[in-house]
Design a protein around this motif. Sequence first.
Motif, mmCIF file in Angstrom:
data_model
loop_
_atom_site.group_PDB
_atom_site.id
_atom_site.type_symbol
_atom_site.label_atom_id
_atom_site.label_comp_id
_atom_site.label_asym_id
_atom_site.label_seq_id
_atom_site.Cartn_x
_atom_site.Cartn_y
_atom_site.Cartn_z
ATOM 1 N N GLU A 48 0.803 -1.226 0.000
ATOM 2 C CA GLU A 48 0.000 0.000 0.000
ATOM 3 C C GLU A 48 0.835 1.276 0.000
ATOM 4 O O GLU A 48 0.326 2.353 0.274
ATOM 5 N N ARG A 49 2.123 1.157 -0.280
ATOM 6 C CA ARG A 49 3.030 2.312 -0.307
ATOM 7 C C ARG A 49 3.026 3.044 1.039
ATOM 8 O O ARG A 49 2.933 4.263 1.110
ATOM 9 N N ARG A 50 3.148 2.253 2.096
ATOM 10 C CA ARG A 50 3.243 2.806 3.449
ATOM 11 C C ARG A 50 4.687 3.079 3.854
ATOM 12 O O ARG A 50 4.930 3.606 4.932
ATOM 13 N N VAL A 51 5.640 2.674 3.002
ATOM 14 C CA VAL A 51 7.059 2.823 3.325
ATOM 15 C C VAL A 51 7.714 3.753 2.313
ATOM 16 O O VAL A 51 7.620 3.529 1.102
ATOM 17 N N ASP A 52 8.351 4.814 2.809
ATOM 18 C CA ASP A 52 9.170 5.679 1.963
ATOM 19 C C ASP A 52 10.588 5.133 2.069
ATOM 20 O O ASP A 52 11.252 5.296 3.094
ATOM 21 N N VAL A 53 11.048 4.464 1.022
ATOM 22 C CA VAL A 53 12.180 3.553 1.144
ATOM 23 C C VAL A 53 13.536 4.239 1.135
ATOM 24 O O VAL A 53 14.354 4.038 2.037
ATOM 25 N N TYR A 54 13.794 5.065 0.124
ATOM 26 C CA TYR A 54 15.163 5.531 -0.098
ATOM 27 C C TYR A 54 15.348 7.007 0.265
ATOM 28 O O TYR A 54 14.431 7.819 0.083
ATOM 29 N N PRO A 55 16.539 7.369 0.741
ATOM 30 C CA PRO A 55 16.828 8.792 0.968
ATOM 31 C C PRO A 55 16.979 9.510 -0.366
ATOM 32 O O PRO A 55 17.301 8.897 -1.386
ATOM 33 N N ALA A 56 16.730 10.795 -0.359
ATOM 34 C CA ALA A 56 16.851 11.587 -1.581
ATOM 35 C C ALA A 56 17.396 12.962 -1.236
ATOM 36 O O ALA A 56 17.386 13.383 -0.073
ATOM 37 N N ALA A 57 17.863 13.653 -2.250
ATOM 38 C CA ALA A 57 18.345 15.015 -2.045
ATOM 39 C C ALA A 57 17.202 15.869 -1.491
ATOM 40 O O ALA A 57 16.048 15.738 -1.913
ATOM 41 N N ASP A 58 17.530 16.711 -0.523
ATOM 42 C CA ASP A 58 16.579 17.641 0.101
ATOM 43 C C ASP A 58 15.546 16.957 0.991
ATOM 44 O O ASP A 58 14.566 17.581 1.401
ATOM 45 N N SER A 59 15.733 15.661 1.276
ATOM 46 C CA SER A 59 14.841 14.990 2.226
ATOM 47 C C SER A 59 15.593 14.763 3.532
ATOM 48 O O SER A 59 16.821 14.881 3.588
ATOM 49 N N ARG A 60 14.856 14.455 4.593
ATOM 50 C CA ARG A 60 15.485 14.160 5.878
ATOM 51 C C ARG A 60 15.917 12.698 5.909
ATOM 52 O O ARG A 60 15.157 11.808 5.538
ATOM 53 N N ASP A 61 17.136 12.463 6.368
ATOM 54 C CA ASP A 61 17.618 11.092 6.538
ATOM 55 C C ASP A 61 17.176 10.594 7.910
ATOM 56 O O ASP A 61 17.909 10.699 8.895
ATOM 57 N N VAL A 62 15.965 10.078 7.982
ATOM 58 C CA VAL A 62 15.420 9.640 9.263
ATOM 59 C C VAL A 62 14.708 8.304 9.094
ATOM 60 O O VAL A 62 14.254 7.949 8.005
ATOM 61 N N THR A 63 14.635 7.578 10.197
ATOM 62 C CA THR A 63 13.893 6.321 10.233
ATOM 63 C C THR A 63 12.866 6.426 11.345
ATOM 64 O O THR A 63 13.223 6.667 12.498
ATOM 65 N N TYR A 64 11.593 6.286 11.000
ATOM 66 C CA TYR A 64 10.542 6.374 12.007
ATOM 67 C C TYR A 64 9.268 5.733 11.478
ATOM 68 O O TYR A 64 9.151 5.413 10.291
ATOM 69 N N CYS A 65 8.306 5.571 12.385
ATOM 70 C CA CYS A 65 6.966 5.117 12.012
ATOM 71 C C CYS A 65 5.959 6.055 12.658
ATOM 72 O O CYS A 65 5.941 6.205 13.882
ATOM 73 N N LEU A 66 5.147 6.707 11.840
ATOM 74 C CA LEU A 66 4.065 7.559 12.323
ATOM 75 C C LEU A 66 2.738 6.857 12.046
ATOM 76 O O LEU A 66 2.658 5.964 11.202
ATOM 77 N N SER A 67 1.704 7.288 12.749
ATOM 78 C CA SER A 67 0.393 6.696 12.485
ATOM 79 C C SER A 67 -0.675 7.771 12.504
ATOM 80 O O SER A 67 -0.565 8.768 13.227
ATOM 81 N N ALA A 68 -1.690 7.565 11.686
ATOM 82 C CA ALA A 68 -2.804 8.498 11.567
ATOM 83 C C ALA A 68 -4.105 7.735 11.774
ATOM 84 O O ALA A 68 -4.350 6.722 11.115
ATOM 85 N N SER A 69 -4.937 8.219 12.680
ATOM 86 C CA SER A 69 -6.190 7.543 13.002
ATOM 87 C C SER A 69 -7.078 7.417 11.768
ATOM 88 O O SER A 69 -7.290 8.376 11.030
ATOM 89 N N GLY A 70 -7.581 6.209 11.554
ATOM 90 C CA GLY A 70 -8.449 5.961 10.418
ATOM 91 C C GLY A 70 -7.711 5.748 9.120
ATOM 92 O O GLY A 70 -8.329 5.448 8.092
ATOM 93 N N VAL A 71 -6.395 5.901 9.144
ATOM 94 C CA VAL A 71 -5.585 5.770 7.929
ATOM 95 C C VAL A 71 -4.524 4.694 8.093
ATOM 96 O O VAL A 71 -4.338 3.850 7.224
ATOM 97 N N GLY A 72 -3.805 4.720 9.220
ATOM 98 C CA GLY A 72 -2.805 3.693 9.471
ATOM 99 C C GLY A 72 -1.390 4.228 9.551
ATOM 100 O O GLY A 72 -1.165 5.432 9.656
ATOM 101 N N PRO A 73 -0.392 3.324 9.467
ATOM 102 C CA PRO A 73 1.004 3.696 9.690
ATOM 103 C C PRO A 73 1.723 4.154 8.422
ATOM 104 O O PRO A 73 1.351 3.783 7.305
#
Length: 603
Positions: free
Chosen positions: A350-375
């Motif tokens: 379901e494309r819940r994972v943003d896999v690769y780092p990219a220019a101008d993005s943050r190099d971070v590893t985390y899991c967030l969740s949104a009610s009614g939507v998911g992780p």
Amino acid sequence: MQRSRSDIDDRYQWDLTTIYETPADFDREYQRADTLVDAISDELDTPPEGSATLVTLLERFECLTAARTRLECYAECSRTIDLTDDAARDRQDRTRSLAGEVDGLTSDVRRYCRRHANRLADLRTESDALAPFERFLENAVDGPAADPSLRSLLETFGDVLDGHDRTLTAICDEDFEPPIVEGSDGDPVAVRWHNRVQLLKDPDRDFRRRVYEAFHDALDERANAIATAWTEKLRTRARVAEARGFDSIREMGLSKASYPKTGIHLSGPSAVHDTLLETVSENLEPYHRLQRRRRIHLAVDEFRPWDRHVSLTSRAEPTISYEDACEYVLAAVEPLGVEYRTRLEALLEERRVDVYPAADSRDVTYCLSASGVGPFVSLSYDGSVRALFHFAHELGHAMETDLRADVRRPLYETTPRPVEEVPSLVHELLLADHLLDNGDDALTAHVLNRRLDAIGGNLFGAAQSARFTHEAAMVVERGDSLTRERLDGINRELHSEFRPVEEPAEYTPSAWLARAHVREPYHNYQYVLGAAGAVSVYEALVDSRLSVEDYRTFLQFGGTKSSMEQFAHLGVDVTAPTPYERAATWVDRDVDSIEGNRSDAAP
């Protein structure tokens, strides 16, 4: 040079339209939530007339907290993928401001419940309509008595109170220019927050030293700013703790809102914090032994800070494709049942994972969740064994979020802080078990190292960080000055206790600068509990003392049970030394395995 995000296939990127189809939809929900804050606040001026009135109030509050999780998730994810996007920055700033208002309102709702506790008790006996909110009402009534001025403080100055976090984020992340060092092959290498540990695993010792010194040189330039911001953060937390009726920063930290924030505070007792710190400190020998083993493996007279992450195998580390990583994790969780694996597979599709780092993005590893939507998982995947285990770790959080949503209403779609690292580390242990049984020799040699990092790092490393925070907080609470020099001194003493084998370097006293200061104080203990809890749970699952069904029940508790009740359900007594001692023996056992298996030398 990192690639542009436009060069990354869509299937490896988040689909944030599952939260909001367009930014305009975000704006509309933001406006509704902002209006709801004022509407609910007005309702708190009147005592509850009946159960129907109270149910309506609580349902509206629940809708607000659910909207908050979606707004925060969308804003944070949008900001993560493009630090140059001014619109994303604006959404994040607006969401943080709204979150401050919701925090203030939450304090008011909880205080409203305490003020009308007798009336609420009558209403709960008169009607079953309040049954779905029973746990929330009990939690609110039992909470500490806050100063009535707290709402005004949080609402008027909430954005200012969080200013230290924005300063720390800017200094350590957004405005941090990665230093460039010469690689082993002569090519330039950027040393980033997210890749520095992997770079410090390189077999070239001179390169590791360059990485370590360049990174800490860059931090040292910001040392006074970081020290000032973090010290002021602790002072602010001390004042807020007093206003909220807590005896200390620690008591407030152990009682902080569960994640995601829904208004429930499921605290961990201070006695547990004392027990874990004391027990780990009394069982450091396996950690010291691990350091000695690394020194022997490297054949060096002096074991230095840039040596601590080196693998204990001489085999070349394999590169693992993301597709293989998915298959490894899916196979690893099969002991948790077919349905569990199927649910995890669906999340990955379901494309819940943003896999690769990219220019101008943050190099971070985390899991967030949104009610009614998911992780939603941010990964910054680089193909290393470490990244593979981080992937499994964050998917542990994601699966808890996904399974919990099946049975819990939004108010209880939250997890007590003391238990939240257990599912993620259980995932890591299952992955290690699967790979040790089924991987090739080159991979399994590195897996054993990673398990040492997962248990040893979270048990001993997190305990050292927890001790540092606790001692710094006590300095602030005594009214003493907390300077950079004082912080360096605290860290120097802890280094000599936790890492006596490691010969200090110039930056050893200030190594605390590299910690996650943007997070709330007293978060490190969660990882100690996670390591100890995961070891106990894994052993119980293997021995059939804990059934898969009972483990899944634990994952679905959410905010309906306290952290101590949840640990008790798992059969883990975190008030006693035993779980921490058991985790320490795992480190000892894995060092035994490495010492008894020297056939992993490079062919």
